[in-house]
Design a protein around this motif. Structure first.
Motif, short mmCIF file in Angstrom:
data_model
loop_
_atom_site.label_atom_id
_atom_site.label_comp_id
_atom_site.label_asym_id
_atom_site.label_seq_id
_atom_site.Cartn_x
_atom_site.Cartn_y
_atom_site.Cartn_z
N LEU A 1 23.65 45.75 40.30
CA LEU A 1 24.79 45.34 39.49
C LEU A 1 25.94 46.34 39.62
N TYR A 2 25.62 47.64 39.69
CA TYR A 2 26.66 48.65 39.90
C TYR A 2 27.41 48.39 41.21
N VAL A 3 26.63 48.13 42.25
CA VAL A 3 27.22 47.91 43.58
C VAL A 3 28.08 46.65 43.59
N LEU A 4 27.54 45.57 43.02
CA LEU A 4 28.27 44.30 43.00
C LEU A 4 29.55 44.39 42.16
N ALA A 5 29.48 45.13 41.06
CA ALA A 5 30.68 45.31 40.22
C ALA A 5 31.75 46.07 40.99
N LEU A 6 31.33 47.10 41.72
CA LEU A 6 32.28 47.88 42.52
C LEU A 6 32.90 47.02 43.62
N VAL A 7 32.08 46.22 44.29
CA VAL A 7 32.58 45.32 45.35
C VAL A 7 33.60 44.34 44.76
N SER A 8 33.30 43.78 43.60
CA SER A 8 34.19 42.81 42.97
C SER A 8 35.54 43.43 42.62
N VAL A 9 35.50 44.64 42.06
CA VAL A 9 36.75 45.31 41.69
C VAL A 9 37.59 45.60 42.93
N ILE A 10 36.96 46.12 43.97
CA ILE A 10 37.68 46.45 45.20
C ILE A 10 38.30 45.21 45.82
N CYS A 11 37.52 44.12 45.90
CA CYS A 11 38.03 42.87 46.48
C CYS A 11 39.23 42.36 45.69
N ASN A 12 39.15 42.41 44.37
CA ASN A 12 40.26 41.92 43.54
C ASN A 12 41.52 42.76 43.73
N LYS B 1 57.64 35.39 37.95
CA LYS B 1 57.43 33.99 37.54
C LYS B 1 58.36 33.04 38.30
N SER B 2 59.56 33.49 38.53
CA SER B 2 60.53 32.65 39.23
C SER B 2 60.32 32.66 40.74
N ASN B 3 59.63 33.70 41.22
CA ASN B 3 59.40 33.83 42.66
C ASN B 3 57.97 34.33 42.90
N PRO B 4 56.98 33.44 42.67
CA PRO B 4 55.58 33.87 42.80
C PRO B 4 55.20 34.12 44.26
N MET B 5 54.84 35.34 44.56
CA MET B 5 54.44 35.72 45.92
C MET B 5 52.92 35.80 46.06
N LEU B 6 52.23 35.87 44.92
CA LEU B 6 50.78 35.94 44.91
C LEU B 6 50.21 34.70 44.24
N THR B 7 48.99 34.34 44.57
CA THR B 7 48.36 33.18 43.95
C THR B 7 47.98 33.50 42.50
N GLU B 8 47.96 32.47 41.67
CA GLU B 8 47.59 32.66 40.26
C GLU B 8 46.17 33.20 40.13
N GLU B 9 45.28 32.76 41.02
CA GLU B 9 43.87 33.18 40.93
C GLU B 9 43.72 34.68 41.14
N MET C 1 42.50 37.94 37.82
CA MET C 1 41.66 39.14 37.92
C MET C 1 40.19 38.88 37.60
N GLY C 2 39.69 37.77 38.16
CA GLY C 2 38.28 37.43 37.95
C GLY C 2 37.34 38.51 38.45
N GLY C 3 37.65 39.09 39.60
CA GLY C 3 36.79 40.12 40.15
C GLY C 3 36.86 41.43 39.38
N ALA D 1 30.26 36.96 35.15
CA ALA D 1 29.99 36.50 36.51
C ALA D 1 30.47 35.07 36.71
N ILE D 2 30.26 34.23 35.70
CA ILE D 2 30.71 32.83 35.80
C ILE D 2 32.23 32.76 35.87
N TYR D 3 32.89 33.62 35.10
CA TYR D 3 34.36 33.66 35.15
C TYR D 3 34.84 34.06 36.55
N SER D 4 34.24 35.12 37.09
CA SER D 4 34.61 35.58 38.43
C SER D 4 34.33 34.51 39.47
N LEU D 5 33.18 33.86 39.35
CA LEU D 5 32.80 32.81 40.29
C LEU D 5 33.77 31.64 40.24
#
Length: 200
Positions: A14-25, A43-51, A55-57, A101-105
């Motif tokens: 779980l430590y490893v997976l949490a670290l991977v998730s944070v780094i990916c996000n 907001k007027s010029n979104p360059m990144l996706t909402e997802e 910050m699920g990861g 985990a469900i939120y991130s998924l």
């Protein structure tokens, strides 16, 4: 296997997976490994996706997993949590982990389905910034020839696909491990932690 030892076996991944998730996000905020898109996003010029901004990861797969992992790990040591009460509490912490985990998924799955934000050529021939695959219901994932639709950032489809897929797999494993800990915690609460100093 002793319930205390099983807790350690669950906590370390779980430590490893949490670290991977944070780094990916965090990396998802920097398409093409450039800070330009994150700094220009609004907001007027979104360059990144909402997802990415959900910050699920970071929240779900990171913080909401790391806190339960710490308590689950403590139930495997000879300390205040290595007893029936600690194992009972670990059930609640593991449940929080499942929710995270469900939120991130869910965020990762939606991010994959809707595709990245990028500059692409619209039907009228003009280049615009938007999400060309958002109405494709994820069909673009199986049609690699359409990935060249995104002109800038370069290779952004592969970038998003790799990171969101990693988040998806990590979140699924986190949910499974936390689910196992809920069962393990129940057995530990009933039978103890196999420690000679087990206390209620």
């Amino acid at each position: 296997m002793c319930t205390g030892a099983c807790s350690k076996f669950i906590a370390i991944p779980l430590y490893v997976l949490a670290l991977v998730s944070v780094i990916c996000n965090i990396i998802l905020f920097f398409p093409d490994f450039s800070t330009d898109y994150a700094s220009s996003d609004s907001k007027s010029n979104p360059m990144l996706t909402e997802e990415v901004k959900y910050m699920g990861g970071f929240i779900g797969g990171g913080i909401m997993i790391l806190i339960p992992a710490i308590h689950i790990h403590l139930t495997s040591t000879k300390g205040c949590c290595a007893n029936r009460c600690g194992m009972f509490l670990s059930i609640g912490f593991a449940a929080v982990g499942v929710v995270g985990a469900i939120y991130s998924l869910a965020v990762a799955a939606v991010g994959l389905q809707n595709g990245p934000a990028c500059r692409y050529r619209a039907d009228n021939g003009n280049e615009i910034w938007g999400r060309p695959f958002i109405n494709s219901s994820g069909e673009y994932l199986g049609n690699k020839s359409t990935w060249d639709t995104c002109l800038i950032p370069e290779n952004v489809v592969e970038f998003n696909l790799g990171l969101f897929s990693t988040l998806l797999v990590a979140a699924a494993l986190e949910a499974v491990l936390c689910g196992f800990q809920m069962i393990n915690g129940l057995f530990g609460c009933i039978c103890g932690t196999c420690s000679d100093k087990d206390k209620d």
